[in-house]
Design a protein around this motif. Structure first.
Motif, short mmCIF file in Angstrom:
data_model
loop_
_atom_site.label_atom_id
_atom_site.label_comp_id
_atom_site.label_asym_id
_atom_site.label_seq_id
_atom_site.Cartn_x
_atom_site.Cartn_y
_atom_site.Cartn_z
N LYS A 73 -0.01 7.61 -11.69
CA LYS A 73 -0.70 7.20 -10.09
C LYS A 73 -2.20 7.24 -10.72
N TYR A 87 8.42 7.50 3.76
CA TYR A 87 8.54 8.97 4.32
C TYR A 87 8.70 9.19 5.45
N ALA B 212 5.96 8.44 -3.78
CA ALA B 212 4.90 10.06 -3.62
C ALA B 212 4.35 9.89 -4.92
N THR B 213 4.37 9.84 -6.80
CA THR B 213 4.27 9.31 -7.53
C THR B 213 3.40 8.43 -7.92
N LEU B 214 3.77 7.09 -7.14
CA LEU B 214 3.35 6.24 -7.31
C LEU B 214 1.97 6.28 -6.46
N ASP B 215 1.79 7.01 -5.54
CA ASP B 215 1.30 6.99 -3.72
C ASP B 215 -0.37 7.96 -4.96
N GLY B 216 0.57 8.74 -5.83
CA GLY B 216 -0.79 9.26 -6.55
C GLY B 216 -0.88 10.80 -6.37
#
Lengths: 356, 319
Positions: A73, A87, B212-216
């Motif tokens: 991130k 999602y 989600a990990t890449l989205d932070g």
């Protein structure tokens, strides 16, 4: 935006090495395509760039920063997955705004950015839908939208078009390229499809079995493949390969096949008379001429714009493509003449390029 | 229906109509009916009939060995003013609420743990199932010894550790007894929750976590925004079953305490058995059992409406 430097990167799973020292410099704002057959390590390399896989040795830098030990991130990259990884329980708008929400941006700023990205991708009227209610192409665009909203330094694409049908794939290809021309964000794109690579890339990196076979501009790879693998991988229909031995032929060098056919060359490496070689010629560089090599037509495939002819020379199939409509039928004897200036010569054993 | 209509020629047709037998033979609805018959017969014989009989019996004064007569709501009126009945209702609700909540928490935690990569994964997953596989009465007997007033291994261990100076009367003291049966029920019920939720977790695509990990997202945010919402449909089903099983539990409590001490662990099911079978007052026992039905329907309704709200699951709706 930032440049990316991949230096001598290796990756092992258990004791098994899948990447054997890969070095790829990526300029700021470039569109680089990693291409190769499945299992060549291209996706692994991309995931290492994203931070989803550890780097066994070597370094990866984004901008001036070595990111080997930087959390995904914090790398400031966005990735579009092959299955889009949307999602399912969030609307299109929520999908696109998720990363901003996690960073604690306020909802006005989020919806503004989401709207801007949606406008770019023509998603504005779909913002309230759930991923299940979208078509494949729309999902693909949402996945890109999610990346755009982040405004990252680098975009990563992992085979993003392979779940789409042929027609949509071509359309999305154009759309992605256009998007890149507009945003000018450094992009690394993984695919197994050489047409995608040829049409989209500023620079293609051809990989096989964990090594880089060749990198360069698309046409450079097409015109001057470094080795037989790249020659066969780039271009469709694929380059024809004929085995033979080099003959100096009194100043008119050629490759003589086992059946005695003489394949013309403009020049040959010096002192190589009798050397076993592979002669490569692209289908569009064959013409029908009376002084060509005799071949028997096996299959004729007209596509409208051009005609593909599969012919047999001795026991070997050779594909020729013509823009003109020749009146040939299966079983006919034709004479095919390779254009000497377009011939490629490879070492028979290690496949390395021999001529110019 | 359209199939039936399509197979019937128009009335005005001059051609010979197929015989009734032929039409019946090719009627798909009729064939389907025949295929459903065995299952329907089984359900009627072993589910609907006993249920109906039980409800009917609750309106009679039937005793073992003596057919009853219809007495209307008299059994229910009697129960309404029966403090032991109300105690059993309270016990059942307490038992269900606490046990289900803890089973959910531990089950979810275990499922998340088992979903990770770890050595001997398959074996550990199999071991987790053991409490579920062991026959209830056997595990109840084991707990009986663990909770024994004199020989309890827990009391023994705690005394040896110097934490207490005399044996705990696990099954003899009201609150200890309640806690003990609830603990035994949790021990038995956790594997079901854990393994089912684990199956649910495995349907969540790993790429969602990567995205989600890449989205932070942090670990907790991944759980909060990805795992939990995607798991809710399965949580709803599992917890409905878990609540139903717990609410109707009988074996464990009967084997451990028979409802004692002083009815402190009497559940509606055990009280119904005691009144209906042991004391022979079938009508009254049936009334207690029937009184469980509204609670069960409520539990089902809650999960049903809970599940209906999730719009994102329903596909095909394009507008």
């Amino acid at each position: 935006m930032a440049s990316v430097q991949i230096s001598d990167v290796r990756k092992s799973f258990g004791g098994f090495e899948v990447l054997h020292g890969v070095t790829v410099p990526i300029e700021d704002g470039a569109f680089v395509v990693l291409v190769g057959p499945s299992g060549c390590g291209k996706s692994t390399l991309l995931r290492m760039l994203a931070g989803l896989e550890n780097i066994t040795s070597g370094t990866i830098s984004i901008g001036d920063r070595v990111v080997n030990n930087v959390q995904p991130k914090e790398r400031d990259i966005a990735m579009v997955f092959q299955n889009y990884a949307l999602y399912p329980h969030m609307t299109v708008a929520d999908n696109m705004g998720f990363s901003l929400k996690l960073r604690g941006a306020d909802s006005n700023a989020i919806s503004e950015k989401v709207k801007k990205a949606a406008d770019i991708l023509d998603l504005a009227r779909l913002l309230d839908r759930f991923p299940r209610q979208l078509s494949g192409g729309q999902r693909q665009r949402v996945a890109m939208g999610r990346a755009i909203v982040r405004d990252p330094q680098v975009f990563l694409f992992d085979e993003p078009l392979s779940n789409l049908d042929a027609k949509l794939r071509v359309a999305m290809r154009t759309e992605i390229k256009e998007l890149h021309q507009r945003l000018k964000t450094t992009t690394v794109y993984v695919t197994h499809d050489q047409i995608e690579a040829m049409t989209m890339a500023d620079k293609i990196v051809v990989m096989q079995d964990g090594i880089v076979e060749q990198m360069g501009a698309p046409l450079e790879l097409y015109d001057h493949p470094d080795n037989k693998f790249v020659a066969g991988f780039i271009g469709s229909p694929a380059m024809n390969f004929l085995e033979g031995t080099l003959k100096s032929n009194g100043g008119q060098p050629c490759v003589e096949t086992a059946s005695g056919a003489k394949l013309p060359l403009t020049m040959a490496p010096t002192a190589s008379d009798g050397r076993p070689v592979t002669y490569g010629i692209r289908p569009e560089h064959l013409e029908i001429a009376s002084d060509g090599i005799e071949a028997e037509v096996a299959v004729v495939e007209p596509t409208g714009s051009e005609t593909q002819i599969v012919a047999r020379i001795g026991t070997q199939d050779i594909i020729a493509v013509f823009r003109d409509r020749h009146d040939v039928n299966p079983g006919d004897k034709i004479h095919l003449k390779p254009r000497a200036t377009a011939a490629h010569l490879f070492d028979k054993d290690n496949g390395k390029r021999l001529n110019n | 229906m359209s199939i039936v209509q399509a197979s019937m020629p128009p009335q005005s047709a001059t051609a010979e109509l197929p015989s009734v037998w032929q039409r019946l033979r090719t009627n798909k609805n009729l064939v389907a009916l025949w295929f459903m018959l065995p299952a329907a017969a089984f359900l009627i014989l072993f589910l609907a009939y006993p249920l109906g009989l039980g409800i009917w019996m609750s309106f009679t004064d039937e005793r073992i060995g003596r057919a009853g007569i219809f007495i209307g709501l008299e059994n229910y009126e009697w129960l309404w003013s029966d403090t032991i009945f109300w105690l059993s209702v309270f016990n059942t609700l307490l038992y269900t609420l606490i046990a289900s909540a803890i089973k959910f928490a531990i089950g979810l935690y275990l499922a998340l743990l088992l979903n990770r990569h770890m050595p001997f994964k398959a074996m550990i997953r199999a071991i987790v199932l053991i409490p579920f596989i062991v026959p209830t009465v056997l595990s109840a007997i084991a707990f009986w010894w663990i909770y024994d007033a004199q020989f309890s291994i827990i009391s023994w261990s705690l005394i040896k550790l110097g934490l207490i100076d005399h044996n705990i009367n696990f099954l003899g003291d009201t609150n200890w007894a309640r806690g003990s049966v609830i603990f035994a029920n949790i021990w038995r019920g956790v594997p079901f929750v854990a393994i089912t939720l684990l199956a649910g977790l495995q349907t969540v695509s790993p790429s969602l976590y990567e995205a989600a990990t890449l989205d932070g997202a942090t670990d907790w945010q991944r759980f909060r925004h990805i795992t939990y919402p995607l798991l809710t449909p399965i949580i709803a089903v599992v917890m409905t079953f878990s609540v139903l099983f717990t609410f109707t539990d009988f074996q464990l409590v009967w084997a451990l305490t028979r409802g004692g001490p002083v009815n402190a662990t009497h559940l509606m099911a055990t009280l119904s058995y005691q009144r209906g079978i042991i004391s022979g007052r079938l009508g009254e026992g049936a009334a207690i059992a029937t009184a469980m039905i509204p609670f069960l329907l409520a539990a089902i309704a809650i999960s049903w409406f809970g599940m209906q709200r999730r719009k994102w699951q329903q596909g095909s709706d394009n507008d």
